[in-house]
Design an enzyme around this catalytic site. Structure first.
Site, PDB file in Angstrom:
ATOM      1  N   TYR A   1       0.745  -1.206   0.037  1.00  0.00           N
ATOM      2  CA  TYR A   1       0.224   0.032  -0.245  1.00  0.00           C
ATOM      3  C   TYR A   1       0.885   0.897   0.249  1.00  0.00           C
ATOM      4  CZ  TYR A   1      -4.939  -1.513   0.547  1.00  0.00           C
ATOM      5  OH  TYR A   1      -5.727  -1.834   0.385  1.00  0.00           O
TER       6      TYR A   1
ATOM      7  N   LYS B   1       2.490 -15.123   2.977  1.00  0.00           N
ATOM      8  CA  LYS B   1       2.912 -15.786   1.548  1.00  0.00           C
ATOM      9  C   LYS B   1       4.168 -15.803   1.442  1.00  0.00           C
ATOM     10  CE  LYS B   1       1.234 -17.988  -2.721  1.00  0.00           C
ATOM     11  NZ  LYS B   1       0.708 -18.932  -2.188  1.00  0.00           N
TER      12      LYS B   1
ATOM     13  N   ASP C   1      -3.680 -17.857   0.663  1.00  0.00           N
ATOM     14  CA  ASP C   1      -4.813 -18.520  -0.361  1.00  0.00           C
ATOM     15  C   ASP C   1      -5.875 -19.641   0.679  1.00  0.00           C
ATOM     16  OD1 ASP C   1      -2.203 -19.957  -0.366  1.00  0.00           O
ATOM     17  OD2 ASP C   1      -2.139 -20.694  -2.082  1.00  0.00           O
TER      18      ASP C   1
ATOM     19  N   ASP D   1      -7.479  -6.557   4.035  1.00  0.00           N
ATOM     20  CA  ASP D   1      -7.401  -5.854   2.722  1.00  0.00           C
ATOM     21  C   ASP D   1      -8.995  -6.875   2.619  1.00  0.00           C
ATOM     22  OD1 ASP D   1      -9.659  -3.988   1.875  1.00  0.00           O
ATOM     23  OD2 ASP D   1      -8.201  -3.942   0.606  1.00  0.00           O
TER      24      ASP D   1
ATOM     25  N   ASP E   1     -12.501  -8.556   4.386  1.00  0.00           N
ATOM     26  CA  ASP E   1     -14.759  -8.258   3.593  1.00  0.00           C
ATOM     27  C   ASP E   1     -15.247 -10.131   3.824  1.00  0.00           C
ATOM     28  OD1 ASP E   1     -13.689  -5.477   2.865  1.00  0.00           O
ATOM     29  OD2 ASP E   1     -14.689  -5.911   0.382  1.00  0.00           O
TER      30      ASP E   1
HETATM   31  C1  IPM Z   1     -10.179  -0.452   3.458  1.00  0.00           C
HETATM   32  C2  IPM Z   1     -11.048  -0.037   2.230  1.00  0.00           C
HETATM   33  C3  IPM Z   1      -9.862   0.776   1.747  1.00  0.00           C
HETATM   34  C4  IPM Z   1      -8.312  -0.079   1.930  1.00  0.00           C
HETATM   35  C5  IPM Z   1      -9.902   1.782   0.334  1.00  0.00           C
HETATM   36  C6  IPM Z   1     -11.004   2.468   0.929  1.00  0.00           C
HETATM   37  C7  IPM Z   1      -8.201   2.497   0.132  1.00  0.00           C
HETATM   38  O1  IPM Z   1     -11.153  -0.758   1.481  1.00  0.00           O
HETATM   39  O2  IPM Z   1     -10.381   0.473   4.850  1.00  0.00           O
HETATM   40  O3  IPM Z   1     -10.938  -1.913   3.452  1.00  0.00           O
HETATM   41  O4  IPM Z   1      -7.942  -0.508   1.424  1.00  0.00           O
HETATM   42  O5  IPM Z   1      -7.706  -0.329   3.168  1.00  0.00           O
HETATM   43 MG    MG Z   2     -11.083  -3.220   1.910  1.00  0.00          MG
END
Ligand code: IPM
Ligand code: MG
Length: 354
Positions: free
Chosen positions: A136, A187, A219, A243, A247
């Site tokens: 990042y 990884k 993975d 990240d 999700d």
């Molecule tokens: C998160 C989001 C952010 C990230 C984006 C909005 C930059 O997806 O907080 O997980 O990738 O960290």
């Molecule tokens: Mg995110």
């Protein structure tokens, strides 16, 4: 309790307003709230997604309550002007390196999960994502012209020893307060950065013999999260893997609209935000689920202000409204009472007062 309110874009203002309502309903908290524009809203107002005044407010606050940033309409702007730069800039400037993303299944929502209830019932995992390093922020990055004339895009994955140590220590400390299991996700079979990460985590682990440390390739972790998510207690991982996995984990709990997060610096100052985004398609329709933001406010009380009772009062109220059958559209099911953003906020306040 100086709290900077940064509602941002899309549904951000609506959901932050509900969390503020909930905080205000807790009697006797010395709240000082101040608001500033961030993301696309700030870009529209001043040409900068993270204006100096907003950053200054965030710096002087004890905690930041953040909504969400982003809208497709900004996709064609140069990267440094895009709304996402605001949240990345805040994380970097305030050194908010530790991102706590709990994935907790409320029993009432077991049916809303995309997995079978028996796979997710009782789920309570914590993803600890490193937030200020990795690909990042690594340099160099960009697009360059190769000697052959062909163009190439590139980013750089890096982790310093210090960055790995502090997040690993936090992972062990958090695991100690929970189920005493820490799974480090990397990884290492492919990436040098990951092998280094793993070596350092093992080293730190010697100081935490009471925590069971395991390692998993990312993975496999992605697969295990949907195969048998209850095997995990705390997962510690880097910025990019975290990240993605957070999700994924959110959907186990029924809706990404339920999950709060805390991003902490070394002193416990924090930025608190729902893990979902700005959902521009829902903005202004009173349709978004405010519970992730309300639960983020509870995390703020717990982690920055050490007000466990106040945090629990909010969390209990969220449980209650779910038991009462209140559902926003994202967690709707047959026979539930479908409500909008504001009504859900009101229901939480009413449950706190009851
Ligand atoms: C998160 C989001 C952010 C990230 C984006 C909005 C930059 O997806 O907080 O997980 O990738 O960290
Ligand atoms: Mg995110």
């Amino acid at each position: 309790m100086k709290i900077a309110l940064l509602p941002g874009d899309g549904i951000g203002p609506e959901i932050v307003a509900q969390a503020v309502k909930v905080l205000a309903a807790l009697d006797g908290l010395p709240l000082e709230l101040e608001q500033a524009p961030v993301g696309g809203a700030a870009y529209d107002a001043s040409g900068d997604p993270l204006p100096a005044a907003t950053l200054a407010l965030a710096r002087k606050a004890d905690a930041i309550l953040f909504g969400a940033v982003g809208d497709w309409k900004y996709d064609s702007l140069p990267r440094e002007k895009r709304p996402e730069q605001a949240i990345l800039g805040l994380r970097r400037e305030l050194e908010l390196f530790a991102n706590l993303r709990p994935a907790l299944l409320y029993p009432e929502l077991a049916g809303a999960s995309s997995l079978r209830p028996e796979v997710v019932s009782g789920l309570d995992i914590l993803i600890l994502r490193e937030l200020t390093g990795d690909i990042y922020f690594g340099k160099p990055r960009g697009v360059r012209r190769l000697p052959s004339g062909e163009r190439e895009g590139f980013d750089t994955m890096t982790y310093t020893e210090g960055e790995i140590r502090r997040i690993a220590e936090m992972g062990f400390a958090l695991a100690r307060k929970r189920g005493r299991k820490l799974c480090s996700v990397d990884k290492a079979n492919v990436l040098e950065t990951s092998q280094f990460w793993r070596d350092i985590v093992i080293d730190i682990g010697k100081r935490f013999p009471d925590v069971a440390l395991s390692h998993m390739y990312v993975d496999n972790a992605a697969m295990q999260l949907v195969r048998n998510p209850k095997q995990f207690d705390v997962i510690v991982t880097g910025n990019l893997f975290g990240d993605i996995l957070s999700d994924e984990a959110s959907m186990l709990t029924g809706s990404i609209g339920m999950l709060p997060s805390a991003s902490l610096d070394a002193a416990g100052k924090g930025l608190y935000e729902p893990i979902h985004g700005s959902a521009p398609d829902l903005a202004g329709k009173n349709a978004a689920n405010p519970l992730a933001t309300i639960l983020s406010a509870a995390m703020m009380l717990r982690y920055t202000f050490d007000r466990t009772e106040a945090a629990e009062c909010i969390e209990r109220a969220v449980r209650t409204v779910l038991q009462q059958g209140y559902r926003t559209a994202d967690i709707q099911e047959a026979g539930s009472r479908q409500v909008g953003t504001t009504e859900m906020g009101d229901a939480v306040v009413a449950a706190m007062r009851a």
